[in-house]
Design an enzyme around this catalytic site. Structure first.
Site, PDB file in Angstrom:
ATOM      1  N   ASP A   1      28.677  -0.712 -12.147  1.00 50.26           N
ATOM      2  CA  ASP A   1      28.148  -1.529 -13.242  1.00 50.26           C
ATOM      3  C   ASP A   1      28.303  -0.833 -14.588  1.00 50.26           C
ATOM      4  O   ASP A   1      27.982  -1.415 -15.620  1.00 50.26           O
ATOM      5  CB  ASP A   1      26.662  -1.834 -12.987  1.00 50.26           C
ATOM      6  CG  ASP A   1      26.080  -2.804 -13.985  1.00 50.26           C
ATOM      7  OD1 ASP A   1      26.646  -3.911 -14.138  1.00 50.26           O
ATOM      8  OD2 ASP A   1      25.049  -2.474 -14.624  1.00 50.26           O
TER       9      ASP A   1
ATOM     10  N   ILE B   1      13.952   4.312 -10.925  1.00 52.52           N
ATOM     11  CA  ILE B   1      14.962   3.457 -10.295  1.00 52.52           C
ATOM     12  C   ILE B   1      15.364   4.003  -8.928  1.00 52.52           C
ATOM     13  O   ILE B   1      15.450   3.257  -7.943  1.00 52.52           O
ATOM     14  CB  ILE B   1      16.190   3.312 -11.204  1.00 52.52           C
ATOM     15  CG1 ILE B   1      15.803   2.666 -12.535  1.00 52.52           C
ATOM     16  CG2 ILE B   1      17.277   2.489 -10.509  1.00 52.52           C
ATOM     17  CD1 ILE B   1      16.899   2.695 -13.576  1.00 52.52           C
TER      18      ILE B   1
ATOM     19  N   HIS C   1      27.964  -4.042 -16.815  1.00 49.73           N
ATOM     20  CA  HIS C   1      26.729  -3.399 -17.270  1.00 49.73           C
ATOM     21  C   HIS C   1      25.592  -4.419 -17.343  1.00 49.73           C
ATOM     22  O   HIS C   1      24.913  -4.577 -18.367  1.00 49.73           O
ATOM     23  CB  HIS C   1      26.930  -2.729 -18.624  1.00 49.73           C
ATOM     24  CG  HIS C   1      25.950  -1.602 -18.856  1.00 49.73           C
ATOM     25  ND1 HIS C   1      26.262  -0.479 -19.577  1.00 49.73           N
ATOM     26  CD2 HIS C   1      24.663  -1.424 -18.457  1.00 49.73           C
ATOM     27  CE1 HIS C   1      25.223   0.332 -19.628  1.00 49.73           C
ATOM     28  NE2 HIS C   1      24.236  -0.223 -18.946  1.00 49.73           N
TER      29      HIS C   1
ATOM     30  N   GLU D   1      32.937   0.777 -22.778  1.00 51.74           N
ATOM     31  CA  GLU D   1      32.364  -0.558 -22.614  1.00 51.74           C
ATOM     32  C   GLU D   1      32.426  -1.294 -23.943  1.00 51.74           C
ATOM     33  O   GLU D   1      32.022  -0.732 -24.961  1.00 51.74           O
ATOM     34  CB  GLU D   1      30.916  -0.450 -22.128  1.00 51.74           C
ATOM     35  CG  GLU D   1      30.799   0.188 -20.754  1.00 51.74           C
ATOM     36  CD  GLU D   1      29.362   0.276 -20.245  1.00 51.74           C
ATOM     37  OE1 GLU D   1      28.438  -0.125 -20.991  1.00 51.74           O
ATOM     38  OE2 GLU D   1      29.153   0.722 -19.108  1.00 51.74           O
TER      39      GLU D   1
ATOM     40  N   ARG E   1      25.215   5.830 -15.262  1.00 52.46           N
ATOM     41  CA  ARG E   1      26.166   6.035 -16.341  1.00 52.46           C
ATOM     42  C   ARG E   1      27.482   6.518 -15.755  1.00 52.46           C
ATOM     43  O   ARG E   1      27.501   7.368 -14.858  1.00 52.46           O
ATOM     44  CB  ARG E   1      25.650   7.072 -17.350  1.00 52.46           C
ATOM     45  CG  ARG E   1      24.509   6.567 -18.220  1.00 52.46           C
ATOM     46  CD  ARG E   1      24.946   5.438 -19.138  1.00 52.46           C
ATOM     47  NE  ARG E   1      23.849   4.879 -19.879  1.00 52.46           N
ATOM     48  CZ  ARG E   1      23.468   5.329 -21.065  1.00 52.46           C
ATOM     49  NH1 ARG E   1      24.101   6.348 -21.619  1.00 52.46           N
ATOM     50  NH2 ARG E   1      22.459   4.774 -21.700  1.00 52.46           N
TER      51      ARG E   1
END
Length: 330
Positions: free
Chosen positions: A273, A169, A297, A278, A250
């Site tokens: 995000d 990523i 997310h 969560e 994270r």
């Protein structure tokens, strides 16, 4: 909630249970269920249930399970170990979701998915960045309210993009940033000389140096016991006025509470995000932090990434039943 079952009458076949499911993944799982014909029965629950007791009841008697978006506590793992011999996780960082040592002790195979959404997450990171720098969503909302007011933006060309972590990523983000004409700096545990050379990126010796010398910092580290809280309050304090922090990795990479406290000063921006809890609690201070763009997310959530994730889960379970190994972590 609905339950989708294949060949429920063939009790001689082993049982695969998917005890909950993200809505966008249901269609993808249903499309691939025929691949289990003759290998196992499948019981797919289509809701997003997270209650551990209910999940345990749903997985009772299973030989294999696919875990989507919930943590397997040590107690739950012990319960599952009575029958379960394979757990396939719909994510990469499985050691955040299950005790791998105990899984090995119980003889449970653990599988994950890899590189399923590198492009998707990278594009979302850039989308957060673009919303902060060009405020398209804000102007769109104004236009629909009848206003006509151009808003100031920030040009990225010539700015410095700092990337923490340079895996799949991080490298995607770096290539996009390079395409914008940004200078790329990288801090990483590992050497990536060829990828760095392709985009003329430079390496820095410390995260703190990266924070103090970048206009934008984007986080792309895996979360584990070695990276928890690796971004400290001191690192955040090093961000210059007007700097931007993007986190699609994270929340736990950042020292607990440090980001909300830093944002309170109102002199930096953040595109986030991922969050410590969560779904995000209503009273989370990040909800009201200034200069902040929030998404739930969702970076991974594209049609191709969802297909890739489900495909790898299915392949891992098929491998378990056919005696091969796909994405085996333990």
């Amino acid at each position: 909630m609905s339950v989708i079952e294949t060949t429920p009458s063939r009790e001689g076949l082993p049982l695969l249970v998917i005890p909950n499911c993200v809505p966008v993944m249901v269609k993808a799982f249903r499309a691939l269920l025929p691949e289990f014909d003759g290998l196992c029965r499948v019981r797919l629950f289509t809701d997003t249930m997270l209650d551990e007791e209910i999940l345990a009841r749903r997985m009772k008697g299973a030989d294999a399970v696919i875990v989507v978006g919930f943590h397997v506590s040590d107690d739950l793992l012990k319960t599952l170990s009575q029958t379960v011999r394979c757990i396939a996780f719909g994510g990469t960082g499985v050691d955040n979701y299950v005790n791998l040592d105990k899984a090995q002790e119980y003889g449970i195979r653990i599988c994950n998915i890899v590189h399923y959404g590198d492009a998707a997450v990278a594009e979302h990171a850039i989308a957060l960045l673009m919303e902060i720098t060009r405020r398209v969503g804000e102007m769109n909302a104004d236009m629909h309210e009848g206003e006509w007011q151009p808003l100031d933006g920030m040009e990225l060309c010539g700015k410095t993009m700092g990337i923490v972590g340079f895996g799949g990523i991080g490298q995607w983000v770096a290539r996009i940033a390079h395409g914008f004409g940004m200078h790329v700096k990288v801090w990483s545990h590992h050497a990536h000389d060829e990828a760095m050379q392709q985009i003329e990126a430079t390496s820095v010796d410390s995260i703190h140096e990266l924070f103090e010398s970048s206009d934008v910092v984007s986080l792309h580290l895996a979360y584990n016991k070695h990276t928890e809280g690796i971004i400290t309050a001191d690192d955040l304090a090093a961000l210059r006025e007007g700097s931007i922090l993007i986190n699609t990795a994270r929340a736990e990479l950042i020292e607990m509470g440090a980001l909300a406290q830093r944002l309170e000063k109102g002199d930096i921006y953040a595109g986030l995000d991922v969050f410590d809890t969560e779904p995000m609690p209503e009273m989370d201070p990040l909800r009201v932090a200034p200069n902040t763009i929030l998404t739930p997310h969702a970076a991974w959530c594209t049609d191709q990434a969802v297909h890739n994730a489900v495909r790898q889960c299915v392949d891992s379970i098929r491998g378990f039943y056919t005696g091969t190994a796909t994405n085996v972590v333990v």
